[in-house]
Write a protein that holds these residues in place. Sequence first.
Motif, short mmCIF file in Angstrom:
data_model
loop_
_atom_site.label_atom_id
_atom_site.label_comp_id
_atom_site.label_asym_id
_atom_site.label_seq_id
_atom_site.Cartn_x
_atom_site.Cartn_y
_atom_site.Cartn_z
N THR A 175 -22.39 -8.94 -8.21
CA THR A 175 -21.64 -10.03 -7.60
C THR A 175 -20.29 -9.49 -7.14
O THR A 175 -19.54 -8.92 -7.93
CB THR A 175 -21.43 -11.18 -8.59
N LEU A 176 -20.02 -9.67 -5.87
CA LEU A 176 -18.77 -9.19 -5.28
C LEU A 176 -17.75 -10.33 -5.27
O LEU A 176 -18.02 -11.40 -4.72
CB LEU A 176 -19.03 -8.70 -3.86
N ILE A 177 -16.60 -10.08 -5.87
CA ILE A 177 -15.50 -11.04 -5.87
C ILE A 177 -14.44 -10.51 -4.92
O ILE A 177 -13.71 -9.56 -5.23
CB ILE A 177 -14.92 -11.24 -7.29
N LEU A 178 -14.38 -11.09 -3.73
CA LEU A 178 -13.44 -10.66 -2.70
C LEU A 178 -12.16 -11.46 -2.81
O LEU A 178 -12.17 -12.69 -2.70
CB LEU A 178 -14.04 -10.88 -1.31
N VAL A 179 -11.06 -10.77 -3.04
CA VAL A 179 -9.75 -11.42 -3.11
C VAL A 179 -8.95 -11.04 -1.88
O VAL A 179 -8.78 -9.84 -1.59
CB VAL A 179 -8.98 -10.98 -4.38
N ARG A 180 -8.50 -12.04 -1.14
CA ARG A 180 -7.55 -11.72 -0.08
C ARG A 180 -6.18 -11.54 -0.73
O ARG A 180 -5.82 -12.25 -1.69
CB ARG A 180 -7.48 -12.84 0.96
N HIS A 181 -5.39 -10.58 -0.26
CA HIS A 181 -4.07 -10.36 -0.83
C HIS A 181 -3.23 -11.63 -0.76
O HIS A 181 -3.46 -12.52 0.08
CB HIS A 181 -3.35 -9.22 -0.10
N GLY A 182 -2.24 -11.74 -1.65
CA GLY A 182 -1.32 -12.87 -1.62
C GLY A 182 -0.50 -12.89 -0.34
O GLY A 182 -0.48 -11.92 0.43
N ARG A 183 0.19 -14.00 -0.14
CA ARG A 183 0.96 -14.15 1.09
C ARG A 183 2.01 -13.05 1.20
O ARG A 183 2.72 -12.76 0.24
CB ARG A 183 1.64 -15.51 1.15
N SER A 184 2.09 -12.45 2.37
CA SER A 184 2.98 -11.30 2.57
C SER A 184 4.17 -11.68 3.45
O SER A 184 4.19 -12.74 4.10
CB SER A 184 2.22 -10.15 3.23
N THR A 185 5.14 -10.79 3.48
CA THR A 185 6.30 -11.00 4.35
C THR A 185 5.89 -11.05 5.81
O THR A 185 6.46 -11.80 6.60
CB THR A 185 7.33 -9.88 4.13
N ALA A 186 4.88 -10.28 6.19
CA ALA A 186 4.39 -10.31 7.57
C ALA A 186 3.74 -11.65 7.88
O ALA A 186 3.90 -12.19 8.98
CB ALA A 186 3.40 -9.17 7.81
N ASN A 187 2.99 -12.21 6.91
CA ASN A 187 2.39 -13.52 7.12
C ASN A 187 3.44 -14.58 7.42
O ASN A 187 3.29 -15.37 8.37
CB ASN A 187 1.60 -13.96 5.88
N THR A 188 4.50 -14.61 6.63
CA THR A 188 5.51 -15.65 6.81
C THR A 188 6.33 -15.43 8.07
O THR A 188 6.89 -16.38 8.63
CB THR A 188 6.43 -15.73 5.59
N GLU A 189 6.42 -14.19 8.54
CA GLU A 189 7.18 -13.89 9.76
C GLU A 189 6.32 -13.97 11.01
O GLU A 189 6.83 -13.77 12.13
CB GLU A 189 7.81 -12.50 9.64
N GLY A 190 5.02 -14.25 10.84
CA GLY A 190 4.13 -14.35 11.99
C GLY A 190 3.89 -13.02 12.67
O GLY A 190 3.70 -12.96 13.89
N VAL A 191 3.85 -11.96 11.89
CA VAL A 191 3.67 -10.60 12.42
C VAL A 191 2.28 -10.10 12.07
O VAL A 191 1.77 -10.32 10.95
CB VAL A 191 4.74 -9.65 11.83
N LEU A 192 1.62 -9.44 13.01
CA LEU A 192 0.34 -8.79 12.75
C LEU A 192 0.63 -7.43 12.12
O LEU A 192 0.97 -6.47 12.81
CB LEU A 192 -0.44 -8.64 14.05
N ALA A 193 0.47 -7.35 10.82
CA ALA A 193 0.93 -6.16 10.08
C ALA A 193 0.04 -4.94 10.31
O ALA A 193 0.52 -3.83 10.51
CB ALA A 193 1.02 -6.47 8.59
N GLY A 194 -1.27 -5.14 10.25
CA GLY A 194 -2.17 -3.99 10.31
C GLY A 194 -1.86 -3.01 9.19
O GLY A 194 -1.69 -3.40 8.04
N TRP A 195 -1.75 -1.74 9.54
CA TRP A 195 -1.48 -0.69 8.55
C TRP A 195 0.01 -0.33 8.50
O TRP A 195 0.38 0.72 7.98
CB TRP A 195 -2.31 0.55 8.85
N THR A 196 0.87 -1.18 9.03
CA THR A 196 2.31 -0.92 8.98
C THR A 196 2.74 -0.76 7.52
O THR A 196 2.47 -1.63 6.70
CB THR A 196 3.09 -2.09 9.62
N PRO A 197 3.39 0.35 7.17
CA PRO A 197 3.80 0.55 5.77
C PRO A 197 4.92 -0.40 5.37
O PRO A 197 5.68 -0.89 6.21
CB PRO A 197 4.25 2.01 5.73
N GLY A 198 5.02 -0.63 4.08
CA GLY A 198 6.15 -1.40 3.55
C GLY A 198 5.99 -2.90 3.60
O GLY A 198 6.94 -3.62 3.29
N VAL A 199 4.82 -3.41 3.98
CA VAL A 199 4.60 -4.86 3.99
C VAL A 199 4.22 -5.28 2.57
O VAL A 199 3.18 -4.87 2.05
CB VAL A 199 3.51 -5.26 5.00
N ARG A 200 5.05 -6.10 1.95
CA ARG A 200 4.87 -6.48 0.55
C ARG A 200 4.57 -7.96 0.42
O ARG A 200 4.67 -8.72 1.40
CB ARG A 200 6.13 -6.14 -0.26
#
Length: 233
Positions: free
Chosen positions: A3-28
Amino acid sequence: MATLILVRHGRSTANTEGVLAGWTPGVRLDERGAAQAAALPGRLAGVPIAAVVSSPLERCRETLAPLLEARPELRMETDERIGECHYGDWSGRKLNELADEPLMEVVQHHPSAAAFPGGESMRAMQARAVDAVRDWNARVDETHGEGAAFVMCSHGDIIKSLVADALGLHLDLFQRIHVEPCSVTAIRYTRTRPFLLRLGDTGELGFLAPRTEGPQEKGESGDAVVGGGAGAP
């Protein structure tokens, strides 16, 4: 099978800023995302977990940190194949700006034909994620026996593409699926087919524990936000 339990990461700074983060480093994780991550161990308290796998990106590893602290017997492994889509030149840009790009219409309505400039195609993204799940299913089954559950922490578009694969949906339909930050999507794999047990669940998850008595449960019966979005207010 597992059984696979897929967790999406918690809300990030990019999410709240409306930015498409991708692999940009430093997004917490932002403050709310950290609180979502802190609640995850309690939500999964009733579920025996055989393995924990993460995208290499910081926001996923931060999401799993409280779970690993609560269960010191577990060790996190990373797998680049469940890392975020490589959005290439779109990475780090505002979503409201990207909405005017001609490619966005393709991403929304014909994602199987979408390839990000300087990045990867959405078909390649799905293929690598599906390969990762197949490999980890086999590994968990071999090491822990059939019926074991394992956690993968990943990203919105990755999880949506895995759900589409599990349901036998063409990738062109995957934008109809939505998963909230720090939500849990559970897929139980069997020899003949997968069963989607939960999609984007933000509540208590004890039901995912393997049954020790009785028959095993087998299943229950606008524009998408690229990257997954910030979740409900």
